[in-house]
Design an enzyme around this catalytic site. Sequence first.
Site, PDB file in Angstrom:
ATOM      1  N   ALA A 155      43.898  52.540  41.033  1.00  0.00           N
ATOM      2  CA  ALA A 155      44.451  51.900  42.242  1.00  0.00           C
ATOM      3  C   ALA A 155      43.433  50.934  42.840  1.00  0.00           C
ATOM      4  O   ALA A 155      42.240  51.206  42.781  1.00  0.00           O
ATOM      5  CB  ALA A 155      44.815  52.965  43.269  1.00  0.00           C
TER       6      ALA A 155
ATOM      7  N   GLY B 210      45.193  48.488  41.292  1.00  0.00           N
ATOM      8  CA  GLY B 210      45.885  47.983  40.106  1.00  0.00           C
ATOM      9  C   GLY B 210      45.338  46.690  39.525  1.00  0.00           C
ATOM     10  O   GLY B 210      45.934  46.128  38.605  1.00  0.00           O
ATOM     11  N   GLY B 211      44.208  46.217  40.035  1.00  0.00           N
ATOM     12  CA  GLY B 211      43.636  44.960  39.516  1.00  0.00           C
ATOM     13  C   GLY B 211      43.368  45.026  38.016  1.00  0.00           C
ATOM     14  O   GLY B 211      43.831  44.173  37.247  1.00  0.00           O
ATOM     15  N   LYS B 212      42.640  46.068  37.593  1.00  0.00           N
ATOM     16  CA  LYS B 212      42.297  46.155  36.163  1.00  0.00           C
ATOM     17  C   LYS B 212      43.545  46.460  35.331  1.00  0.00           C
ATOM     18  O   LYS B 212      43.706  45.924  34.238  1.00  0.00           O
ATOM     19  CB  LYS B 212      41.248  47.242  35.900  1.00  0.00           C
ATOM     20  CG  LYS B 212      40.005  47.169  36.755  1.00  0.00           C
ATOM     21  CD  LYS B 212      39.029  46.131  36.321  1.00  0.00           C
ATOM     22  CE  LYS B 212      37.797  46.112  37.199  1.00  0.00           C
ATOM     23  NZ  LYS B 212      38.005  46.227  38.646  1.00  0.00           N
TER      24      LYS B 212
ATOM     25  N   GLU C 205      45.655  57.300  38.984  1.00  0.00           N
ATOM     26  CA  GLU C 205      44.900  57.298  40.240  1.00  0.00           C
ATOM     27  C   GLU C 205      45.007  58.683  40.861  1.00  0.00           C
ATOM     28  O   GLU C 205      46.109  59.198  41.038  1.00  0.00           O
ATOM     29  CB  GLU C 205      45.463  56.231  41.195  1.00  0.00           C
ATOM     30  CG  GLU C 205      45.004  56.345  42.622  1.00  0.00           C
ATOM     31  CD  GLU C 205      43.487  56.234  42.817  1.00  0.00           C
ATOM     32  OE1 GLU C 205      42.836  55.377  42.173  1.00  0.00           O
ATOM     33  OE2 GLU C 205      42.942  57.025  43.614  1.00  0.00           O
TER      34      GLU C 205
ATOM     35  N   ASP D 119      36.734  52.547  35.975  1.00  0.00           N
ATOM     36  CA  ASP D 119      36.259  51.636  37.027  1.00  0.00           C
ATOM     37  C   ASP D 119      35.905  52.580  38.180  1.00  0.00           C
ATOM     38  O   ASP D 119      36.720  52.848  39.051  1.00  0.00           O
ATOM     39  CB  ASP D 119      37.391  50.675  37.403  1.00  0.00           C
ATOM     40  CG  ASP D 119      36.944  49.602  38.379  1.00  0.00           C
ATOM     41  OD1 ASP D 119      35.727  49.417  38.553  1.00  0.00           O
ATOM     42  OD2 ASP D 119      37.819  48.955  38.980  1.00  0.00           O
TER      43      ASP D 119
ATOM     44  N   CYS E 261      31.223  48.358  41.104  1.00  0.00           N
ATOM     45  CA  CYS E 261      30.958  47.154  41.894  1.00  0.00           C
ATOM     46  C   CYS E 261      29.706  47.388  42.724  1.00  0.00           C
ATOM     47  O   CYS E 261      29.678  47.126  43.919  1.00  0.00           O
ATOM     48  CB  CYS E 261      32.163  46.769  42.737  1.00  0.00           C
ATOM     49  SG  CYS E 261      32.779  48.111  43.742  1.00  0.00           S
TER      50      CYS E 261
END
Length: 446
Positions: free
Chosen positions: A106, A108-110, A128, A172, A225
């Site tokens: 979540a 949902g970018g990747k 998620e 991620d 990140c």
Amino acid sequence: MLPVEFVQRMKSRLGEQYALFENALTQASPVSVRLNPRKQGSAITGQPVGWAEMGRYLNERPIFTLDPALHAGAYYVQEASSMFIEQAIRQHVPQTPVTALDLCAAPGGKSTHLVSLLHPDSLLVSNEVIRSRASILAENIAKWGYPNVVVTQNDPAEVGGLLGLFDVVVVDAPCSGEGLFRKDAEAASEWSEANVALCALRQRRILTDVWPALKAEGLLIYCTCTYSDEENEQVLKWLREEKDVEFCRIELGTAPGVEEVLVDGARGYRFYPHRVKGEGFFLSVMRKKSTQEKLYVRPRKSEAIAPAGIRSQIANWMRNPERLTINQLKDLLIAVPGGWSAEVELIINHLHVVTRGTALATLKHEKLIPEHAWALSTELNQDAFEVIELDETAALAYLRKDALHVESPTRGFALVTYRQLPLGWINRLGNRTNNLYPANWRIRMK
Ligand code: SAM
């Protein structure tokens, strides 16, 4: 305001370059989006992002919420550095159907990026753990419109029970977020060394838990990140010691400012905002060398296949009916990716599935009521429906779920579009029109 200990860490890491780094943090964050290759029609234009074919930098930040094309899934607003996953996929995943897992997915970018890059007959499980975030993920997956995604809401340990199911696993990881300080002041205020240590422990636990789900010779893509050594290099070194992995090299021709990190045989790639047009990011690709002790057991074929009569009744709603299997769950008809019925069944048996494939229609008194997700599907055959194009004002009224009057001589369901991008359904009842946009998705901004 940057935390004092963070500044010290970055100064010792960057040396003379620290001033450039700090200066970059005073600049506005670049604005970027990634276009949906299967939904063209938005008015978005901009400079390309070197490492992502569909990535675009915008000159300014529009009010995205008030662009109907965003809600149609024509693009996804995404920070540019994190689009670097494209190079990991292009350079290391073959263009053949694969099974892929996005474990911490979540919003949902990747996942929306992965499903656009993988072979179209692949299966993506987008998971998620946090329930409220899993529903936002499902919404974004539905808007993106690809048919081959299963959204689940499980803890990594539960997902790890799908022994050897996946060719590709993306983690991620939740992290201390140092790379987002410029975009998100809250991330800076929440930062502490204790939290970095906590995140590092959690990342190891997540990786340990999901490891059995990766096939032997499968690829693990680990990203964060954040800049911290504990959450990046140390995690890779630990993986190298604890698991049998081989690190993969990424050719950096498309992303020349990216730093290649090599420590004790571990390899990763780091984005700094003073060297790359994007936020802080870290990514590493590894191949699993250890052999798979056990493999998942393929279950019997799905028992939920809809009766032939219904399948033929609905076949012309689909552009490629031969590529989809129609399941029936009580009154709900769902299109699931054809070749993966057994795997989807396995996932249903093991995990909490939020959505599988795409909901097509509900059966009501022998009639088919189209489901919202089907309006957004890239598999929708528009020719089977009456299509009504809306201008921007009407499209926004529709997305706010306001009352809408559409002049039309006929009655019944119709697809409404904006710039020819489907937004959803309406039902024309003669003297009034029902706006069928999902209430919980409606936009509240005026
Ligand atoms: N991949 C997402 C994207 O590109 O849009 C962003 C993922 S974000 C960096 C990390 C995600 O991990 C969050 O959605 C968070 O809810 C989830 N998460 C938090 N704690 C977790 C845990 N213990 N195990 C697995 N995931 C967790």
